[in-house]
Design a protein around this motif. Structure first.
Motif, mmCIF file in Angstrom:
data_model
loop_
_atom_site.group_PDB
_atom_site.id
_atom_site.type_symbol
_atom_site.label_atom_id
_atom_site.label_comp_id
_atom_site.label_asym_id
_atom_site.label_seq_id
_atom_site.Cartn_x
_atom_site.Cartn_y
_atom_site.Cartn_z
ATOM 1 N N ARG A 66 27.435 -1.479 37.168
ATOM 2 C CA ARG A 66 27.957 -1.665 38.523
ATOM 3 C C ARG A 66 29.180 -2.582 38.502
ATOM 4 N NH1 ARG A 66 25.079 -4.641 41.129
ATOM 5 N NH2 ARG A 66 23.220 -4.859 39.847
ATOM 6 N N ALA A 121 27.662 -14.265 34.736
ATOM 7 C CA ALA A 121 26.297 -14.456 35.234
ATOM 8 C C ALA A 121 25.302 -13.704 34.355
ATOM 9 C CB ALA A 121 26.190 -13.990 36.689
ATOM 10 N N MET A 136 14.585 -5.362 32.195
ATOM 11 C CA MET A 136 14.848 -6.105 33.428
ATOM 12 C C MET A 136 16.331 -6.119 33.760
ATOM 13 S SD MET A 136 13.788 -10.083 34.107
ATOM 14 C CE MET A 136 12.526 -9.915 32.854
ATOM 15 N N GLN A 182 17.550 -2.160 34.336
ATOM 16 C CA GLN A 182 16.980 -1.387 35.446
ATOM 17 C C GLN A 182 16.570 -2.230 36.638
ATOM 18 O OE1 GLN A 182 17.325 1.737 33.998
ATOM 19 N NE2 GLN A 182 15.230 2.277 33.456
ATOM 20 N N GLY A 183 16.437 -3.534 36.454
ATOM 21 C CA GLY A 183 15.861 -4.355 37.510
ATOM 22 C C GLY A 183 14.355 -4.188 37.545
ATOM 23 N N VAL A 184 13.672 -5.028 38.312
ATOM 24 C CA VAL A 184 12.211 -4.970 38.310
ATOM 25 C C VAL A 184 11.654 -4.191 39.507
ATOM 26 C CG1 VAL A 184 12.017 -7.146 37.037
ATOM 27 C CG2 VAL A 184 11.856 -7.181 39.536
ATOM 28 N N LEU A 185 12.468 -3.928 40.519
ATOM 29 C CA LEU A 185 11.954 -3.203 41.685
ATOM 30 C C LEU A 185 11.573 -1.773 41.304
ATOM 31 C CD1 LEU A 185 14.217 -4.106 44.746
ATOM 32 C CD2 LEU A 185 11.997 -5.065 44.107
ATOM 33 N N LYS A 186 10.540 -1.264 41.946
ATOM 34 C CA LYS A 186 10.233 0.151 41.780
ATOM 35 C C LYS A 186 11.355 0.979 42.418
ATOM 36 C CE LYS A 186 6.100 1.653 41.235
ATOM 37 N NZ LYS A 186 4.717 2.118 41.452
ATOM 38 N N LYS A 221 12.020 1.253 46.108
ATOM 39 C CA LYS A 221 12.276 0.011 46.836
ATOM 40 C C LYS A 221 13.730 -0.427 46.701
ATOM 41 C CE LYS A 221 7.851 -0.307 47.547
ATOM 42 N NZ LYS A 221 7.280 -0.074 48.884
ATOM 43 N N LYS A 222 14.491 0.301 45.889
ATOM 44 C CA LYS A 222 15.858 -0.150 45.629
ATOM 45 C C LYS A 222 16.825 0.271 46.715
ATOM 46 C CE LYS A 222 15.390 -0.600 40.714
ATOM 47 N NZ LYS A 222 15.530 0.005 39.403
ATOM 48 N N PHE A 251 8.950 -9.102 48.010
ATOM 49 C CA PHE A 251 9.434 -9.704 46.770
ATOM 50 C C PHE A 251 10.886 -10.122 46.902
ATOM 51 C CE2 PHE A 251 11.094 -9.465 42.331
ATOM 52 C CZ PHE A 251 10.354 -10.515 41.830
ATOM 53 N N ARG A 252 11.646 -9.272 47.589
ATOM 54 C CA ARG A 252 13.055 -9.578 47.777
ATOM 55 C C ARG A 252 13.250 -10.941 48.452
ATOM 56 N NH1 ARG A 252 17.521 -6.138 47.767
ATOM 57 N NH2 ARG A 252 16.178 -4.341 47.450
ATOM 58 N N ASN A 269 2.837 -3.157 44.960
ATOM 59 C CA ASN A 269 3.531 -1.930 44.563
ATOM 60 C C ASN A 269 5.048 -1.990 44.805
ATOM 61 O OD1 ASN A 269 3.105 0.447 43.232
ATOM 62 N ND2 ASN A 269 3.019 1.682 45.112
ATOM 63 N N GLU A 270 5.595 -3.201 44.811
ATOM 64 C CA GLU A 270 7.047 -3.346 44.979
ATOM 65 C C GLU A 270 7.746 -3.399 43.632
ATOM 66 O OE1 GLU A 270 8.755 -6.067 48.176
ATOM 67 O OE2 GLU A 270 6.770 -6.933 47.832
ATOM 68 N N VAL A 271 7.073 -3.994 42.670
ATOM 69 C CA VAL A 271 7.676 -4.250 41.360
ATOM 70 C C VAL A 271 6.984 -3.382 40.321
ATOM 71 C CG1 VAL A 271 7.716 -6.035 39.546
ATOM 72 C CG2 VAL A 271 8.598 -6.554 41.823
ATOM 73 N N ARG A 272 7.778 -2.894 39.343
ATOM 74 C CA ARG A 272 7.229 -2.052 38.281
ATOM 75 C C ARG A 272 6.050 -2.743 37.599
ATOM 76 N NH1 ARG A 272 10.141 -2.016 34.383
ATOM 77 N NH2 ARG A 272 12.071 -2.992 35.043
ATOM 78 N N GLN A 323 24.271 -12.972 42.434
ATOM 79 C CA GLN A 323 24.345 -12.174 41.204
ATOM 80 C C GLN A 323 22.974 -12.071 40.539
ATOM 81 O OE1 GLN A 323 26.663 -10.555 39.147
ATOM 82 N NE2 GLN A 323 28.182 -10.540 40.785
ATOM 83 N N LEU A 324 22.280 -13.196 40.449
ATOM 84 C CA LEU A 324 20.962 -13.172 39.808
ATOM 85 C C LEU A 324 20.004 -12.276 40.586
ATOM 86 C CD1 LEU A 324 20.259 -16.877 38.749
ATOM 87 C CD2 LEU A 324 21.296 -15.037 37.417
ATOM 88 N N GLN A 382 20.549 -9.791 42.603
ATOM 89 C CA GLN A 382 20.915 -8.388 42.458
ATOM 90 C C GLN A 382 20.538 -7.875 41.060
ATOM 91 O OE1 GLN A 382 21.882 -6.385 44.639
ATOM 92 N NE2 GLN A 382 23.078 -4.759 43.662
ATOM 93 N N MET A 383 20.859 -8.676 40.053
ATOM 94 C CA MET A 383 20.614 -8.273 38.671
ATOM 95 C C MET A 383 19.116 -8.088 38.405
ATOM 96 S SD MET A 383 21.824 -10.434 35.304
ATOM 97 C CE MET A 383 23.118 -11.123 36.294
ATOM 98 N N PHE A 384 18.335 -9.085 38.827
ATOM 99 C CA PHE A 384 16.900 -9.013 38.540
ATOM 100 C C PHE A 384 16.204 -7.935 39.369
ATOM 101 C CE2 PHE A 384 17.230 -13.673 37.214
ATOM 102 C CZ PHE A 384 17.250 -13.345 35.874
ATOM 103 N N LEU A 385 16.673 -7.705 40.582
ATOM 104 C CA LEU A 385 16.021 -6.705 41.432
ATOM 105 C C LEU A 385 16.432 -5.294 41.042
ATOM 106 C CD1 LEU A 385 16.342 -8.370 44.961
ATOM 107 C CD2 LEU A 385 14.251 -8.105 43.611
ATOM 108 N N GLN A 386 17.722 -5.073 40.917
ATOM 109 C CA GLN A 386 18.234 -3.711 40.759
ATOM 110 C C GLN A 386 18.657 -3.378 39.335
ATOM 111 O OE1 GLN A 386 17.797 -2.681 44.086
ATOM 112 N NE2 GLN A 386 19.907 -2.610 44.819
#
Lengths: 205, 205
Positions: free
Chosen positions: A153, A160, A191, A194-198, A201-202, B89-90, B150-153, B187-188, B190-194
């Motif tokens: 992206r 960061a 992580m 792909q990130g951790v969200l299912k 949820k993205k 989670f977000r 069921n939000e996170v893998r 940045q963190l 976004q990175m960790f989630l997506q």
């Protein structure tokens, strides 16, 4: 470097002439003394004596004992962890994580990293800051290239990303004192990529 | 705690009786001395004298000077950074990053974190390791809950997630000496989630 057969007076390659030779000799002596005694036992006068130059030359070039340690450690890191360039971000990241983990868990790497962190409390931190910034911006080109290849992206900040990746390795190793094993590295890879969200949820373009 | 009106002999709540009172008094004195003098100036005999107990009581309870510092610092962190539980989670992650950054950048937080890292080189690390593990596993329940919702893998390791998040904050603040500003925290998040890969490059279920 530690080959006992090597004569100290044998001629060397001279990539940058006398001053580059002195720089290399000082950093080699610093590395050796760090390995033998740790950062607490590092003595600038003794390093100067070993290399056969006045102590003032070292302070002129490196400003402080800490500056010398930082440059030596980071030069070693740059030599040991080359920047992967496989053409794919996924495999670049994989290679970088593997190489970093192997280096950090080697006796050299562990020693050097602990030395770096044990200077954390000092006020004289300019040298340290400068070199970490240089190191991180060097590693960040890996992310930059992937943005240009349209894999990553474009709003990703390479700095960061590298901060988080490096932080994960250091905290795992130095704070938790846990191994940088394959399971942990796989988690990071997954992580960060792909990130951790299912998937459902993205919010993503 | 620093209220000048407060009489030192005033009665206090006694949640756990005498031993809990002593524990709290010792940790309060430790905190105060850490703030006044830093970790190098911390003197266990003096803390014991301030609280009015024998020094041996402190060593029996905390094993070492380092054990005392670690427990004091982490107890303060747990008080200052409560675990968010917003139901998403977000927003949990957002709140945790904000709170952690505010604490770490406060004078207390900076002092405490530097103190913790400056003990990094010691061999006597059991206390430190134990408390970090406890802290990280506490923070990890935030990830665990999100997996259950069921939000996170489900293959996400909460410990690896917290290690990377914490590592990013510490390395940014202590190694790069850069601010934990909104741009970095975004940045963190976004990175960790997506993750950083573009959507069409992801392999995801």
């Amino acid at each position: 470097m530690t080959d006992p057969e090597q004569k100290p007076t044998s001629p060397r390659r001279r990539p940058g002439g006398r001053s580059a030779r002195i720089r290399a000799a000082v950093m080699e002596a610093t590395m050796q003394m760090l390995k033998d005694r740790g950062i607490e036992g590092l003595n600038v006068a003794e390093i100067a004596a070993r290399v056969g130059i006045p102590e003032s030359t070292i302070y002129r070039r490196w400003k402080s004992r800490e500056g010398l340690v930082v440059e030596t450690v980071l030069a070693r890191m740059n030599d040991t962890i080359p920047l992967p360039d496989t053409g794919s971000f996924r495999s670049d990241l994989h290679a970088l994580l593997q190489q970093s983990a192997s280096f950090l868990e080697s006796p050299d790497g562990l020693l050097l990293t602990r030395s770096m962190f044990s200077t954390m409390n000092r006020t004289d931190s300019e040298a340290r800051q400068l070199y970490w910034q240089t190191r991180f911006s060097h590693l960040g080109t890996l992310v930059q290239r992937a943005i240009e290849r349209n894999e990553v992206r474009p709003d990703t900040d390479p700095g960061a990303f590298i901060t988080a990746m490096t932080g994960a390795l250091y905290v795992r190793m130095l704070v938790l004192e846990a191994p940088l094993d394959a399971a942990f590295l796989d988690q990071l890879e997954q992580m960060f990529l792909q990130g951790v969200l299912k998937q459902d949820k993205k919010i993503d373009a």
